[in-house]
Motif scaffolding. Structure first.
Motif, PDB file in Angstrom:
ATOM      1  N   LEU B  92       0.630  -1.075  -0.446  1.00  0.00           N
ATOM      2  CA  LEU B  92      -0.165   0.280  -0.032  1.00  0.00           C
ATOM      3  C   LEU B  92       0.972   1.242   0.006  1.00  0.00           C
ATOM      4  CD1 LEU B  92      -2.209  -0.300   3.007  1.00  0.00           C
ATOM      5  CD2 LEU B  92      -2.854  -1.300   0.736  1.00  0.00           C
ATOM      6  N   THR B  93       0.144   2.140  -0.507  1.00  0.00           N
ATOM      7  CA  THR B  93       0.861   3.740  -0.658  1.00  0.00           C
ATOM      8  C   THR B  93      -0.281   4.781   0.611  1.00  0.00           C
ATOM      9  OG1 THR B  93       0.001   4.141  -2.718  1.00  0.00           O
ATOM     10  CG2 THR B  93       2.282   3.793  -2.323  1.00  0.00           C
ATOM     11  N   SER B  94       0.268   5.207   0.798  1.00  0.00           N
ATOM     12  CA  SER B  94      -0.549   6.160   1.981  1.00  0.00           C
ATOM     13  C   SER B  94      -0.128   7.748   1.402  1.00  0.00           C
ATOM     14  CB  SER B  94      -0.296   5.886   3.352  1.00  0.00           C
ATOM     15  OG  SER B  94       1.019   6.415   3.607  1.00  0.00           O
ATOM     16  N   GLU B  95      -1.799   8.463   2.056  1.00  0.00           N
ATOM     17  CA  GLU B  95      -1.356  10.548   1.777  1.00  0.00           C
ATOM     18  C   GLU B  95      -2.257  10.215   2.612  1.00  0.00           C
ATOM     19  OE1 GLU B  95      -1.968  13.372  -1.746  1.00  0.00           O
ATOM     20  OE2 GLU B  95      -2.725  11.137  -2.123  1.00  0.00           O
ATOM     21  N   ARG B  96      -1.420  11.740   3.507  1.00  0.00           N
ATOM     22  CA  ARG B  96      -2.105  12.409   4.262  1.00  0.00           C
ATOM     23  C   ARG B  96      -2.985  13.166   3.755  1.00  0.00           C
ATOM     24  NH1 ARG B  96      -2.970  13.091  10.118  1.00  0.00           N
ATOM     25  NH2 ARG B  96      -1.585  11.523  10.482  1.00  0.00           N
ATOM     26  N   ARG B  97      -4.163  13.608   4.254  1.00  0.00           N
ATOM     27  CA  ARG B  97      -5.364  14.474   3.924  1.00  0.00           C
ATOM     28  C   ARG B  97      -5.764  15.085   4.410  1.00  0.00           C
ATOM     29  NH1 ARG B  97      -8.263  11.869  -1.064  1.00  0.00           N
ATOM     30  NH2 ARG B  97      -5.995  10.336  -1.989  1.00  0.00           N
ATOM     31  N   GLY B  98      -5.670  16.381   5.765  1.00  0.00           N
ATOM     32  CA  GLY B  98      -6.355  16.849   6.871  1.00  0.00           C
ATOM     33  C   GLY B  98      -6.176  15.904   7.828  1.00  0.00           C
ATOM     34  N   THR B  99      -7.189  15.287   8.567  1.00  0.00           N
ATOM     35  CA  THR B  99      -7.119  15.064   9.703  1.00  0.00           C
ATOM     36  C   THR B  99      -7.118  13.192   9.583  1.00  0.00           C
ATOM     37  OG1 THR B  99      -9.108  15.934  10.392  1.00  0.00           O
ATOM     38  CG2 THR B  99      -8.619  13.542  11.335  1.00  0.00           C
ATOM     39  N   TRP B 100      -7.195  12.907   7.886  1.00  0.00           N
ATOM     40  CA  TRP B 100      -6.877  11.398   7.331  1.00  0.00           C
ATOM     41  C   TRP B 100      -5.804  11.054   7.041  1.00  0.00           C
ATOM     42  CZ3 TRP B 100      -9.312   8.402  11.351  1.00  0.00           C
ATOM     43  CH2 TRP B 100     -10.554   8.981  11.889  1.00  0.00           C
ATOM     44  N   VAL B 101      -5.633   9.510   7.256  1.00  0.00           N
ATOM     45  CA  VAL B 101      -4.008   8.749   6.283  1.00  0.00           C
ATOM     46  C   VAL B 101      -5.800   7.842   5.197  1.00  0.00           C
ATOM     47  CG1 VAL B 101      -1.823   7.603   6.374  1.00  0.00           C
ATOM     48  CG2 VAL B 101      -2.065   9.858   7.397  1.00  0.00           C
ATOM     49  N   TYR B 102      -5.132   8.521   4.664  1.00  0.00           N
ATOM     50  CA  TYR B 102      -5.189   7.497   2.333  1.00  0.00           C
ATOM     51  C   TYR B 102      -4.434   6.482   2.123  1.00  0.00           C
ATOM     52  CZ  TYR B 102      -9.605  10.068   2.942  1.00  0.00           C
ATOM     53  OH  TYR B 102     -10.445  10.840   3.307  1.00  0.00           O
ATOM     54  N   TYR B 103      -5.283   5.687   2.225  1.00  0.00           N
ATOM     55  CA  TYR B 103      -4.341   4.122   1.600  1.00  0.00           C
ATOM     56  C   TYR B 103      -4.751   3.427   0.008  1.00  0.00           C
ATOM     57  CZ  TYR B 103      -2.010   4.178   6.536  1.00  0.00           C
ATOM     58  OH  TYR B 103      -1.743   4.030   8.110  1.00  0.00           O
ATOM     59  N   ARG B 104      -3.798   3.451  -0.822  1.00  0.00           N
ATOM     60  CA  ARG B 104      -4.363   2.793  -1.397  1.00  0.00           C
ATOM     61  C   ARG B 104      -3.533   2.044  -2.418  1.00  0.00           C
ATOM     62  NH1 ARG B 104      -6.085   5.155  -6.643  1.00  0.00           N
ATOM     63  NH2 ARG B 104      -6.758   6.876  -6.067  1.00  0.00           N
ATOM     64  N   VAL B 105      -3.823   0.485  -2.971  1.00  0.00           N
ATOM     65  CA  VAL B 105      -3.053  -0.268  -2.957  1.00  0.00           C
ATOM     66  C   VAL B 105      -2.288   0.075  -4.857  1.00  0.00           C
ATOM     67  CG1 VAL B 105      -3.111  -2.431  -4.727  1.00  0.00           C
ATOM     68  CG2 VAL B 105      -4.769  -2.336  -2.804  1.00  0.00           C
ATOM     69  N   GLU B 106      -1.103  -0.606  -4.237  1.00  0.00           N
ATOM     70  CA  GLU B 106      -0.105   0.033  -5.161  1.00  0.00           C
ATOM     71  C   GLU B 106       0.216  -1.483  -5.870  1.00  0.00           C
ATOM     72  OE1 GLU B 106       2.398   1.138  -7.700  1.00  0.00           O
ATOM     73  OE2 GLU B 106       2.381   2.377  -5.583  1.00  0.00           O
ATOM     74  N   PRO B 107      -0.770  -0.727  -7.291  1.00  0.00           N
ATOM     75  CA  PRO B 107      -1.055  -1.909  -8.375  1.00  0.00           C
ATOM     76  C   PRO B 107       0.060  -2.316  -9.198  1.00  0.00           C
ATOM     77  CG  PRO B 107      -1.782   0.414  -8.883  1.00  0.00           C
ATOM     78  CD  PRO B 107      -1.179   0.131  -8.164  1.00  0.00           C
ATOM     79  N   SER B 108       0.814  -1.803  -8.976  1.00  0.00           N
ATOM     80  CA  SER B 108       2.781  -2.502 -10.409  1.00  0.00           C
ATOM     81  C   SER B 108       2.783  -4.219  -8.838  1.00  0.00           C
ATOM     82  CB  SER B 108       3.462  -2.360 -10.338  1.00  0.00           C
ATOM     83  OG  SER B 108       3.267  -0.903  -9.042  1.00  0.00           O
ATOM     84  N   VAL B 109       2.736  -3.519  -7.489  1.00  0.00           N
ATOM     85  CA  VAL B 109       3.473  -4.564  -6.611  1.00  0.00           C
ATOM     86  C   VAL B 109       2.704  -5.947  -7.127  1.00  0.00           C
ATOM     87  CG1 VAL B 109       4.059  -5.417  -4.291  1.00  0.00           C
ATOM     88  CG2 VAL B 109       4.542  -3.320  -5.264  1.00  0.00           C
ATOM     89  N   LEU B 110       1.200  -5.436  -6.790  1.00  0.00           N
ATOM     90  CA  LEU B 110       0.442  -6.741  -6.919  1.00  0.00           C
ATOM     91  C   LEU B 110       0.659  -7.489  -8.022  1.00  0.00           C
ATOM     92  CD1 LEU B 110      -2.106  -6.971  -4.715  1.00  0.00           C
ATOM     93  CD2 LEU B 110      -3.716  -6.101  -6.761  1.00  0.00           C
ATOM     94  N   ALA B 111       0.525  -7.151  -9.537  1.00  0.00           N
ATOM     95  CA  ALA B 111       0.916  -7.672 -10.230  1.00  0.00           C
ATOM     96  C   ALA B 111       2.000  -8.181 -10.663  1.00  0.00           C
ATOM     97  CB  ALA B 111       0.958  -6.124 -12.042  1.00  0.00           C
TER      98      ALA B 111
END
Lengths: 124, 124
Positions: B92-111
């Motif tokens: 996963l990668t993450s990015e903070r936006r305001g109060t929350w940290v958003y997580y996103r799947v790293e598609p290339s790693v999954l592939a």
């Protein structure tokens, strides 16, 4: 919340291995699906076990016995131990022939695991 | 025995993730390849972590924050802990936006992980 039963992905010695789960990107896994799939990922989550697995999987004829695998840097009992673990996780099947037990990759299980990792088209 | 360097499969926050390893069925893994790949499999080898991963992966827009994931039956600190582990494993990668940290799947790693599980044509 579903009443449907989880299909057993792990059926050692069986030719008919049903895939347990949809791709990880399709919908949140149920607890039962996660239990089944995590067991297989965990089996491959050890470097020595992963090397042994690839040694068997890539061996001539798609099968190997402990006698064929000696260059992973661990003792033969350790090799046997890890191969047994992989078998218990449903990733290998085994067959005794004379002195040796031969291990073979269960292709349908491998395919099912690969399917879990299918990347869905990016939703934007 | 090889002098070639292992390509880092894990490059958090990076768009360019190089696949580390050939399919498991192609040839025996080297120790270095096995280390890298086992780390990722291990990260998915826990049922709760796997459920969280599929919750993020299947969430609208391909990303989710802790605030979006509450139905896995564990506390919010536990959710955060597991998401951090998945991030450390490069899944996963993450990015903070305001109060929350958003997580996103790293598609290339999954592939890349899916590629490891590619089943070679049966050798007879």
């Amino acid at each position: 919340m579903s009443n449907t039963k989880v299909l057993p992905l792990i059926a050692p010695e069986s030719d008919a291995v049903a895939p347990c789960c949809p791709p990880l990107t399709e919908r949140p896994f149920t607890a039962e699906e996660a239990e089944t799939a995590a067991r297989m990922f965990k089996a491959l989550g050890d470097p020595v076990r992963l090397r042994l697995f690839s040694a068997v999987a890539s061996h001539e004829g798609g099968e190997a016995c402990v006698c064929d695998i000696s260059d992973v840097g661990v003792s033969q009992p350790t090799v046997s131990h890890h191969l047994k673990k992989l078998k218990e996780a449903g990733l290998l099947t085994s067959e005794r022939r004379g002195t040796w037990v031969y291990y073979r990759v269960e292709p349908s299980v491998l395919a099912a695991m690969g399917r879990l990792l299918t990347v869905a088209p990016a939703a934007t």
